[in-house]
Design a protein around this motif. Structure first.
Motif, PDB file in Angstrom:
ATOM      1  N   MET A   1       0.813  -1.203   0.000  1.00  0.00           N
ATOM      2  CA  MET A   1       0.000   0.000   0.000  1.00  0.00           C
ATOM      3  C   MET A   1       0.852   1.260   0.000  1.00  0.00           C
ATOM      4  O   MET A   1       0.394   2.330  -0.403  1.00  0.00           O
ATOM      5  CB  MET A   1      -0.974   0.001   1.177  1.00  0.00           C
ATOM      6  CG  MET A   1      -2.118  -0.980   0.985  1.00  0.00           C
ATOM      7  SD  MET A   1      -3.427  -0.811   2.225  1.00  0.00           S
ATOM      8  CE  MET A   1      -4.128   0.786   1.820  1.00  0.00           C
TER       9      MET A   1
ATOM     10  N   LEU B   1      -7.419  -0.427  -7.370  1.00  0.00           N
ATOM     11  CA  LEU B   1      -8.237  -1.431  -6.669  1.00  0.00           C
ATOM     12  C   LEU B   1      -9.533  -1.702  -7.425  1.00  0.00           C
ATOM     13  O   LEU B   1      -9.952  -2.851  -7.575  1.00  0.00           O
ATOM     14  CB  LEU B   1      -8.548  -0.969  -5.245  1.00  0.00           C
ATOM     15  CG  LEU B   1      -7.389  -0.963  -4.255  1.00  0.00           C
ATOM     16  CD1 LEU B   1      -7.846  -0.398  -2.909  1.00  0.00           C
ATOM     17  CD2 LEU B   1      -6.818  -2.373  -4.062  1.00  0.00           C
TER      18      LEU B   1
ATOM     19  N   ALA C   1      -7.954  -8.574  -3.660  1.00  0.00           N
ATOM     20  CA  ALA C   1      -6.894  -9.417  -3.100  1.00  0.00           C
ATOM     21  C   ALA C   1      -7.556 -10.502  -2.269  1.00  0.00           C
ATOM     22  O   ALA C   1      -8.734 -10.408  -1.904  1.00  0.00           O
ATOM     23  CB  ALA C   1      -5.930  -8.596  -2.241  1.00  0.00           C
TER      24      ALA C   1
ATOM     25  N   HIS D   1      -5.576  -9.198   3.142  1.00  0.00           N
ATOM     26  CA  HIS D   1      -5.079  -7.852   3.439  1.00  0.00           C
ATOM     27  C   HIS D   1      -4.237  -7.970   4.709  1.00  0.00           C
ATOM     28  O   HIS D   1      -4.758  -8.180   5.800  1.00  0.00           O
ATOM     29  CB  HIS D   1      -6.265  -6.911   3.658  1.00  0.00           C
ATOM     30  CG  HIS D   1      -5.874  -5.472   3.784  1.00  0.00           C
ATOM     31  ND1 HIS D   1      -6.698  -4.450   3.391  1.00  0.00           N
ATOM     32  CD2 HIS D   1      -4.755  -4.864   4.264  1.00  0.00           C
ATOM     33  CE1 HIS D   1      -6.126  -3.294   3.615  1.00  0.00           C
ATOM     34  NE2 HIS D   1      -4.937  -3.524   4.160  1.00  0.00           N
TER      35      HIS D   1
ATOM     36  N   VAL E   1      -1.899  -6.405   7.527  1.00  0.00           N
ATOM     37  CA  VAL E   1      -1.746  -5.101   8.168  1.00  0.00           C
ATOM     38  C   VAL E   1      -0.579  -5.145   9.148  1.00  0.00           C
ATOM     39  O   VAL E   1      -0.563  -5.975  10.058  1.00  0.00           O
ATOM     40  CB  VAL E   1      -3.030  -4.686   8.912  1.00  0.00           C
ATOM     41  CG1 VAL E   1      -2.827  -3.350   9.624  1.00  0.00           C
ATOM     42  CG2 VAL E   1      -4.206  -4.607   7.948  1.00  0.00           C
TER      43      VAL E   1
ATOM     44  N   LEU F   1      -2.554  -7.865  -0.423  1.00  0.00           N
ATOM     45  CA  LEU F   1      -2.432  -6.430  -0.235  1.00  0.00           C
ATOM     46  C   LEU F   1      -1.837  -6.233   1.150  1.00  0.00           C
ATOM     47  O   LEU F   1      -2.403  -6.709   2.140  1.00  0.00           O
ATOM     48  CB  LEU F   1      -3.813  -5.770  -0.334  1.00  0.00           C
ATOM     49  CG  LEU F   1      -3.884  -4.250  -0.196  1.00  0.00           C
ATOM     50  CD1 LEU F   1      -3.140  -3.577  -1.354  1.00  0.00           C
ATOM     51  CD2 LEU F   1      -5.334  -3.789  -0.171  1.00  0.00           C
TER      52      LEU F   1
ATOM     53  N   ASP G   1      -0.401  -3.583   4.036  1.00  0.00           N
ATOM     54  CA  ASP G   1      -0.361  -2.192   4.472  1.00  0.00           C
ATOM     55  C   ASP G   1       0.929  -1.956   5.255  1.00  0.00           C
ATOM     56  O   ASP G   1       1.012  -2.202   6.467  1.00  0.00           O
ATOM     57  CB  ASP G   1      -1.585  -1.861   5.326  1.00  0.00           C
ATOM     58  CG  ASP G   1      -1.748  -0.349   5.520  1.00  0.00           C
ATOM     59  OD1 ASP G   1      -0.772   0.383   5.264  1.00  0.00           O
ATOM     60  OD2 ASP G   1      -2.847   0.089   5.917  1.00  0.00           O
TER      61      ASP G   1
ATOM     62  N   LYS H   1      -5.142   2.183   9.771  1.00  0.00           N
ATOM     63  CA  LYS H   1      -4.917   0.993   8.946  1.00  0.00           C
ATOM     64  C   LYS H   1      -6.040  -0.027   9.121  1.00  0.00           C
ATOM     65  O   LYS H   1      -6.505  -0.619   8.150  1.00  0.00           O
ATOM     66  CB  LYS H   1      -3.562   0.355   9.305  1.00  0.00           C
ATOM     67  CG  LYS H   1      -2.357   1.155   8.863  1.00  0.00           C
ATOM     68  CD  LYS H   1      -1.060   0.405   9.172  1.00  0.00           C
ATOM     69  CE  LYS H   1       0.159   1.171   8.677  1.00  0.00           C
ATOM     70  NZ  LYS H   1       1.412   0.428   8.934  1.00  0.00           N
TER      71      LYS H   1
ATOM     72  N   ALA I   1      -8.623  -1.224   6.269  1.00  0.00           N
ATOM     73  CA  ALA I   1      -8.747  -2.640   5.907  1.00  0.00           C
ATOM     74  C   ALA I   1     -10.216  -3.049   5.837  1.00  0.00           C
ATOM     75  O   ALA I   1     -10.639  -3.783   4.930  1.00  0.00           O
ATOM     76  CB  ALA I   1      -7.989  -3.512   6.903  1.00  0.00           C
TER      77      ALA I   1
ATOM     78  N   VAL J   1     -11.320  -6.566   1.674  1.00  0.00           N
ATOM     79  CA  VAL J   1     -10.736  -7.854   1.281  1.00  0.00           C
ATOM     80  C   VAL J   1     -11.246  -8.934   2.236  1.00  0.00           C
ATOM     81  O   VAL J   1     -11.384  -8.685   3.439  1.00  0.00           O
ATOM     82  CB  VAL J   1      -9.197  -7.760   1.300  1.00  0.00           C
ATOM     83  CG1 VAL J   1      -8.551  -9.126   1.093  1.00  0.00           C
ATOM     84  CG2 VAL J   1      -8.718  -6.771   0.236  1.00  0.00           C
TER      85      VAL J   1
ATOM     86  N   ILE K   1      -8.328 -10.611   6.671  1.00  0.00           N
ATOM     87  CA  ILE K   1      -7.406  -9.591   7.175  1.00  0.00           C
ATOM     88  C   ILE K   1      -6.448 -10.270   8.158  1.00  0.00           C
ATOM     89  O   ILE K   1      -6.893 -10.935   9.106  1.00  0.00           O
ATOM     90  CB  ILE K   1      -8.166  -8.462   7.888  1.00  0.00           C
ATOM     91  CG1 ILE K   1      -9.149  -7.788   6.916  1.00  0.00           C
ATOM     92  CG2 ILE K   1      -7.188  -7.423   8.442  1.00  0.00           C
ATOM     93  CD1 ILE K   1     -10.075  -6.788   7.576  1.00  0.00           C
TER      94      ILE K   1
ATOM     95  N   ARG L   1     -13.367 -10.922   7.312  1.00  0.00           N
ATOM     96  CA  ARG L   1     -13.984  -9.607   7.149  1.00  0.00           C
ATOM     97  C   ARG L   1     -15.514  -9.659   7.255  1.00  0.00           C
ATOM     98  O   ARG L   1     -16.131  -8.750   7.815  1.00  0.00           O
ATOM     99  CB  ARG L   1     -13.561  -9.030   5.779  1.00  0.00           C
ATOM    100  CG  ARG L   1     -14.289  -7.746   5.373  1.00  0.00           C
ATOM    101  CD  ARG L   1     -13.960  -6.594   6.306  1.00  0.00           C
ATOM    102  NE  ARG L   1     -14.742  -5.415   5.971  1.00  0.00           N
ATOM    103  CZ  ARG L   1     -15.977  -5.174   6.416  1.00  0.00           C
ATOM    104  NH1 ARG L   1     -16.560  -6.027   7.234  1.00  0.00           N
ATOM    105  NH2 ARG L   1     -16.617  -4.080   6.068  1.00  0.00           N
TER     106      ARG L   1
END
Length: 564
Positions: free
Chosen positions: A7, A49, A473, A476, A478, A504, A506, A516, A520, A525, A528, A545
């Motif tokens: 990111m 995206l 993606a 994600h 993080v 993806l 971050d 962040k 997310a 996505v 996570i 998610r």
């Protein structure tokens, strides 16, 4: 596309607040999450995206079209006027058609749909029955000059669409091609994760006979459809029909005129006489290609001008104005009745059946008449189902009260028949050596519209929540902020990318963990993975998610879980 996208290097700018002009959920979230950007009314740019999601939808569509033997082509978007003149659609499309001229003054258009051009292509390429059947398709940018573009990418002036066309030598072959598309569409929308209903529809400017729409139920939908809670009936409201029902004979007595001053509307008339609006006959005057026509419906119902227009197409239907009454002494504004009308075509809804009695205008100022019986005191030139459908109307199949819902049109399939083949004399040599007129089908899917429909159906109060098939993606990752956490996040991301997952990550420096985490959830996505407080122990948090479920796992186990 790289399997791992940082990111810190991604062109994405998320927003905390909704755009001021956004009305629908998809419009708000796609802009806030950095998927699209508005250039002008109804014209949008797809950012990295968003482009990934758009391409994923196109990929699913392409795979299922290829699976039924369809062949992909790409035709131009700038098209000559002449083919559309040949079918009458240069005029029929009206103001929605983008028209332009080249430097020599020749007329062109930006293609809203490509039936004419595909027909010409097949006429050029296919000469024998041995060349058919054939199904051709493209995923192409289409153009429509919407009067009021709105709802973000749901109703734009430029949009991505898959349009396919089948060419067969018999009606039986067309039915098979239609069935193939219908099955393919079900698979496409199931893979995309779109809840959908298949409903009967009208063909409109496309022409042809049988047609069905694929609708995604959503509060932001601009289409209204009906469905029966007791059987499988479902239809666009413009396709719902009401059968002409027989009425038991009764002695209604002679026509009797009533003094009804200042009652030019159904509401004032019903109040004055103390009768329900359903006992009155509403007579709406319209102009059909300039000729005044009266349309009769029960007083408690409204005329659906869209339905009326579909029935009378390609004629133009418009409401009369005050000027239209100037030279027509036989038409008394607010007091028109079907009895005694001269030189006026009378269309009625089937509810105005022979034998039904009504209170209606007497064709005199401040005067109405009662006991005006259809079939006795006036004749109906043509019965057309033209009322606005209401919840509770009887199902055409089982008579149970219908339910209404709103939806987004995501696909439409048509059995066009020979309309376009006739216009271009599309014949092939048959088995008996004689020319055979080809019959066609047309099948569309709104690719960019499907993105918005998915956002409408799957988002929650935190943001977008994409199905895995079309998400930008798979995971994600993080990094909560510190150097150790960022190092672990990048390492895990590389492991997941090497395993074939789209990641993806971050890794943005100077961005707080709270921002962040919020991003997310906004980006949506499906999985996570957070490198947080236990990074030093090699433990990460894995979150779903959609469900919000989360658990802490050693890195190796989290990677194995995500690899499946």
């Amino acid at each position: 596309m790289a399997q791992v996208q940082r990111m810190s290097r991604l062109m994405v700018k998320t927003l905390r607040d909704d755009p001021a002009d956004a009305e629908t959920l998809s419009h708000k979230l796609l802009v806030r999450a950095g998927y699209v950007r508005r250039n002008a009314a109804g014209i949008w740019s797809w950012l990295p995206l968003g482009k990934r999601v758009l391409e994923n939808v196109a990929r699913v569509v392409r795979e299922e079209m290829d699976a039924i033997g369809a062949q992909e082509v790409l035709l131009p978007a700038v098209l000559p006027k002449e083919p559309y003149e040949a079918t009458g659609r240069w005029e029929e499309y009206g103001a929605e058609l983008f028209r332009l001229k080249d430097r020599k003054g020749a007329d062109y258009l930006l293609g809203p749909t490509h039936e004419e051009i595909f027909t010409q292509l097949v006429k050029d390429q296919c000469t024998s029955y041995k060349d058919l059947p054939v199904i051709l398709y493209q995923i192409q940018t289409k153009y429509r000059d919407e009067a009021r573009p709105r709802s973000g990418i749901l109703r734009g002036r430029e949009f991505q669409m898959k349009d396919s066309y089948s060419f067969d030598t018999s009606d039986e072959g067309l039915a098979e091609s239609y069935a193939l598309h219908r099955e393919a569409y079900v698979k496409i929308f199931e893979r995309l994760g779109l809840q959908h209903k298949i409903v009967s529809a009208v063909s409109g400017a496309m022409g042809g006979s049988a047609s069905e729409e694929f609708l995604a139920p959503a509060a932001a939908g601009e289409d209204t459809f009906v469905y029966c809670p007791s059987c499988d009936y479902a239809a666009n409201t413009e396709a719902v029909t009401f059968a002409l029902a027989p009425v038991e004979s009764a002695d209604h007595g002679p026509v009797e005129e009533l003094d009804t001053p200042d009652t030019p509307t159904i509401e004032t008339l019903a109040a004055h006489l103390g009768v329900p609006a359903s006992a009155t006959l509403k007579n709406l005057l319209v102009k059909v290609d300039g000729e005044i026509v009266a349309v009769g419906v029960p007083g408690d119902r409204e005329v659906d001008l869209g339905k009326l227009g579909d029935h009378l197409a390609p004629a133009t239907v418009e409401l009369v104005t005050a000027e239209d009454f100037v030279d027509r002494a036989d038409l008394v504004r607010g007091y028109v009745g079907p009895q005694g009308l001269e030189k006026v075509r009378y269309i009625a809804d089937p509810r105005v059946a022979p034998g039904t009695a009504w209170v209606t205008g007497a064709n005199k100022p401040d005067t109405h008449a009662k006991n005006v019986v259809a079939g006795r005191d006036f004749e109906v030139d043509e019965y057309l189902d033209v009322v606005v459908v209401e919840e509770g109307d009887p199902c055409p199949k089982c008579t149970t009260g219908l339910k209404l819902d709103r939806a987004i049109e995501i696909g439409h399939i048509f059995q066009l028949g020979r309309k376009y083949a006739d216009a271009f004399q599309l014949d092939v040599l048959g088995q008996n050596g004689k020319p055979v007129r080809v019959t066609m089908g047309s099948y569309g899917i709104g690719v960019s519209r499907a993105v918005a429909a998915l956002a409408e159906q799957t988002a929650d109060d935190k943001g977008l929540c994409w199905p895995s098939e079309i998400a930008p993606a798979d995971v994600h990752v993080v990094a909560a902020g510190k150097a150790l956490q960022t190092e672990l996040a990048l390492d895990v991301a590389e492991q997941l990318g090497a395993a074939g997952l789209r990641v993806l990550v971050d890794d943005r420096a100077g961005v707080s963990p709270g921002v962040k985490f919020t991003d997310a959830e906004l980006i949506g996505v499906p999985k996570i993975l957070v490198a947080g407080r236990r990074s030093g122990e090699g433990v990460v948090e894995l979150k779903d998610r959609r469900t919000g479920e989360r658990e802490e796992l050693p890195v190796a186990e989290a990677v194995a879980r995500l690899r499946g």
